[in-house]
Design an enzyme around this catalytic site. Sequence first.
Site, PDB file in Angstrom:
ATOM      1  N   ASP A  40       0.775  -1.215  -0.075  1.00  0.00           N
ATOM      2  CA  ASP A  40      -0.034   0.126  -0.065  1.00  0.00           C
ATOM      3  C   ASP A  40       0.666   1.206  -0.006  1.00  0.00           C
ATOM      4  O   ASP A  40       2.039   1.074   0.328  1.00  0.00           O
ATOM      5  CB  ASP A  40      -1.002   0.010   1.087  1.00  0.00           C
ATOM      6  CG  ASP A  40      -1.996   0.968   1.086  1.00  0.00           C
ATOM      7  OD1 ASP A  40      -2.301   1.208   0.016  1.00  0.00           O
ATOM      8  OD2 ASP A  40      -2.650   1.532   1.981  1.00  0.00           O
TER       9      ASP A  40
HETATM   10  C1  FPP Z   1      -1.971   0.321  -3.351  1.00  0.00           C
HETATM   11  O1  FPP Z   1      -1.631   1.598  -3.262  1.00  0.00           O
HETATM   12  C2  FPP Z   1      -1.243  -0.476  -4.609  1.00  0.00           C
HETATM   13  C3  FPP Z   1      -2.064  -0.926  -5.587  1.00  0.00           C
HETATM   14  C4  FPP Z   1      -3.602  -0.947  -5.558  1.00  0.00           C
HETATM   15  C5  FPP Z   1      -1.362  -1.651  -6.686  1.00  0.00           C
HETATM   16  C6  FPP Z   1      -0.166  -2.418  -6.325  1.00  0.00           C
HETATM   17  C7  FPP Z   1       0.411  -2.628  -7.392  1.00  0.00           C
HETATM   18  C8  FPP Z   1       1.975  -2.714  -7.497  1.00  0.00           C
HETATM   19  C9  FPP Z   1       2.757  -2.813  -6.380  1.00  0.00           C
HETATM   20  C10 FPP Z   1       2.506  -2.829  -8.786  1.00  0.00           C
HETATM   21  C11 FPP Z   1       2.497  -4.246  -9.360  1.00  0.00           C
HETATM   22  C12 FPP Z   1       1.113  -4.333 -10.073  1.00  0.00           C
HETATM   23  C13 FPP Z   1       0.588  -5.411 -10.541  1.00  0.00           C
HETATM   24  C14 FPP Z   1      -0.711  -5.272 -11.216  1.00  0.00           C
HETATM   25  C15 FPP Z   1       1.476  -6.411 -11.032  1.00  0.00           C
HETATM   26  P1  FPP Z   1      -2.853   2.550  -3.470  1.00  0.00           P
HETATM   27  O2  FPP Z   1      -3.085   2.920  -4.959  1.00  0.00           O
HETATM   28  O3  FPP Z   1      -3.730   2.239  -2.647  1.00  0.00           O
HETATM   29  O4  FPP Z   1      -1.887   4.007  -3.028  1.00  0.00           O
HETATM   30  P2  FPP Z   1      -2.595   4.955  -1.712  1.00  0.00           P
HETATM   31  O5  FPP Z   1      -2.790   3.939  -0.298  1.00  0.00           O
HETATM   32  O6  FPP Z   1      -1.297   5.658  -1.548  1.00  0.00           O
HETATM   33  O7  FPP Z   1      -3.750   5.415  -2.240  1.00  0.00           O
HETATM   34 MG    MG Z   2      -4.270   2.198  -0.558  1.00  0.00          MG
END
Ligand code: FPP
Ligand code: MG
Length: 265
Positions: A40
């Site tokens: 995350d």
């Molecule tokens: C959560 O951060 C992350 C994700 C929803 C995607 C995770 C993906 C990767 C680590 C890259 C690899 C991806 C794939 C599909 C192979 P967030 O978007 O919730 O960020 P935030 O918590 O800061 O809002």
């Molecule tokens: Mg998130």
Amino acid sequence: MLVRRALNWLKDKITSKAQQILLTILAAGPIPKHVAFVMDGNRRYARRNQKNISQGHKDGFVALKRSIQMLEICLRLDVKCVSAYAFSIENFKRLPEEVDALMGLAEEKLVELCDHGDLLDQYGVRLNVVGRTELLPESVQQAVRRAESLTRHHHKAIFNLCMPYTSRDEMTSAVQFCVQNAAREGPNAIITEDDIDAQLMTSLGGSPPLDILIRTSGVKRLSDFLLWQCCENTQLQFTTTYWPNFGLLDFVPIILDYQLKVWRS
Ligand code: FPP
Ligand code: MG
């Protein structure tokens, strides 16, 4: 230019030597069999670094690179199973451009994995894409099938790439299967905890019980990830580091904490 290159080479050399020593020391203690990551904080990382959200997920390339590095660290420690929450079913509700960027990233990396499957080959890792893969775009599904079939013969370790996944969906499918099975067996059939456990997507892929679940970015929620698997012995670890910054130095205290708890039990 040449001096800077030489300095960078030296820095990398020292870093990898120090890393090797650290991992050897850690490996002398008890090692968890199954570690899971809720990766995350990608968007907050992007905002903090003045990047737009798709760029943040592309720096989801940074995040992905980080995921591959962490997978390698786990494998070098002889962790038998690593699970990563790459995309929740709920994530389909995000902006289409963000979903598209993540799908593009997933496809690109899965294709790359097939072309240069060094890491998975080197450590004998079987890739399981866990979740409702039928919800993925066709091109990503193709890449998933290819990557999975290429690693089917690997038996030393497992990498569960969970996408698109939620725990409630996984449990619902397992219960549905058990109920249908029980209906076929007749009115006296009983559904046990073990029956449901055996039908979880992670169990079908051969994953051992979950020892450690790590969530980055300072958020203390499980977000529908491996809820059944977080049984009495799973250690929950929350760290404030955003996923794209999460590295060995964040991981070491988590493993040490695990080792202390095992030694004390
Ligand atoms: C959560 O951060 C992350 C994700 C929803 C995607 C995770 C993906 C990767 C680590 C890259 C690899 C991806 C794939 C599909 C192979 P967030 O978007 O919730 O960020 P935030 O918590 O800061 O809002
Ligand atoms: Mg998130």
